[in-house]
Design an enzyme around this catalytic site. Structure first.
Site, PDB file in Angstrom:
ATOM      1  CE  LYS A  28       1.173   4.701   0.325  1.00  0.00           C
ATOM      2  NZ  LYS A  28       1.964   5.149  -0.823  1.00  0.00           N
ATOM      3  N   GLY A  29      -1.357   3.510  -4.070  1.00  0.00           N
ATOM      4  CA  GLY A  29      -1.423   2.311  -4.899  1.00  0.00           C
ATOM      5  C   GLY A  29      -1.396   2.588  -6.390  1.00  0.00           C
ATOM      6  CD  GLU A  63       2.977   1.947  -1.595  1.00  0.00           C
ATOM      7  OE1 GLU A  63       3.745   2.418  -2.444  1.00  0.00           O
ATOM      8  OE2 GLU A  63       1.762   2.185  -1.592  1.00  0.00           O
TER       9      GLU A  63
HETATM   10  C1  5RP Z   1       2.663   3.427  -5.142  1.00  0.00           C
HETATM   11  C2  5RP Z   1       2.131   4.573  -4.386  1.00  0.00           C
HETATM   12  C3  5RP Z   1       2.787   5.904  -4.576  1.00  0.00           C
HETATM   13  O1  5RP Z   1       3.167   6.413  -3.357  1.00  0.00           O
HETATM   14  C4  5RP Z   1       1.822   6.833  -5.247  1.00  0.00           C
HETATM   15  O2  5RP Z   1       1.331   6.237  -6.422  1.00  0.00           O
HETATM   16  C5  5RP Z   1       2.469   8.181  -5.574  1.00  0.00           C
HETATM   17  O3  5RP Z   1       3.392   8.005  -6.613  1.00  0.00           O
HETATM   18  P1  5RP Z   1       4.275   9.180  -7.183  1.00  0.00           P
HETATM   19  O4  5RP Z   1       5.212   9.593  -6.101  1.00  0.00           O
HETATM   20  O5  5RP Z   1       4.983   8.561  -8.376  1.00  0.00           O
HETATM   21  O6  5RP Z   1       3.353  10.300  -7.602  1.00  0.00           O
HETATM   22  O7  5RP Z   1       1.214   4.485  -3.613  1.00  0.00           O
HETATM   23  O8  5RP Z   1       1.877   2.280  -4.961  1.00  0.00           O
END
Ligand code: 5RP
Length: 218
Positions: free
Chosen positions: A94-95, A103
């Site tokens: 994530k991130g 988070e």
């Molecule tokens: C943000 C995150 C998001 O959950 C991850 O990047 C997924 O993003 P998306 O739903 O736009 O695909 O960890 O820091």
């Protein structure tokens, strides 16, 4: 079905886990934005939310949902968030949206982590998606050198400052066969605030948006 339509399937399917009069943990990203839209339809039935980013806070408040500080809440029943990659053991990267530290904090106070993804996010081995690491700015070069020693290829995410005032290194070319071990190793580097590996505390429920609708794994 487009990827965004699959994200929407997953986001709306998570609404069934929201209990009346509860405070809901809310993550960050485009999939979570669909969940927030869904949550807006229940805004008079819930107490509010704890949010993992300024962006989600703004969207929640825009829909009339009260946002509580993490410090005012002992624990949350559920935390709903997306992921950049998820493996069969429900460990995640994530991130991608740079919100990984908050988070991880909101996930830590939550009893159930509900991961909402589209079906492009499922992988056998984590690491195709560059692993985000939030770093104290003065430690950036040192941490990058340590990440190279761990076999990665870190890249500074230019122009990005996290909600906590830090920077992000995205680590390329890792094949993460032992996610829990790597999470501990990276978190132990001086100057690292958080690594975007969610392995020690993975997902409890996975909702995957597919062309045939939402698939729920409990
Ligand atoms: C943000 C995150 C998001 O959950 C991850 O990047 C997924 O993003 P998306 O739903 O736009 O695909 O960890 O820091």
């Amino acid at each position: 079905m487009t990827q965004d339509e699959m994200k929407k399937e997953a986001g709306w399917a998570a609404l069934k886990y929201v209990e009346k009069d509860s405070i809901v943990g809310v993550g960050t990203g485009s999939t979570v934005n669909h969940f927030i839209d869904a949550l807006g339809t229940m805004k008079d039935e819930i107490k509010g939310a704890v949010s993992s980013s300024d962006a989600s806070t703004e969207k929640l408040q825009g829909l009339g949902i009260e946002v509580f500080s993490c410090n005012d809440v002992m624990s949350l029943d559920i935390y709903v968030d997306g992921a950049d990659e998820i493996n069969p053991a429900r460990e995640m990267i994530k991130g991608g949206g740079a919100a990984l530290t908050r988070e991880k904090i909101v996930a830590a106070i939550s009893k159930k982590f509900i991961c909402i993804v589209d079906d492009t996010k499922a992988v056998d081995v984590l690491g195709q998606f560059p692993l985000p690491v939030e770093v104290i700015p003065m430690a950036r070069s040192y941490v990058a050198r340590e990440l190279v020693k761990l076999g990665g290829d870190p890249a500074y995410r230019e122009g990005v400052v996290t909600d906590n005032g830090n920077v992000i290194l995205d680590v390329h070319n890792l094949s993460i066969t032992e996610p829990k071990k790597l999470e501990q190793q990276i978190n132990a580097i001086a100057g690292v605030v958080t690594v975007g590996l969610f392995a020690e505390r993975g997902a409890d429920v996975v909702i995957t948006g597919t062309p045939n609708g939402a698939k729920i794994e409990e």
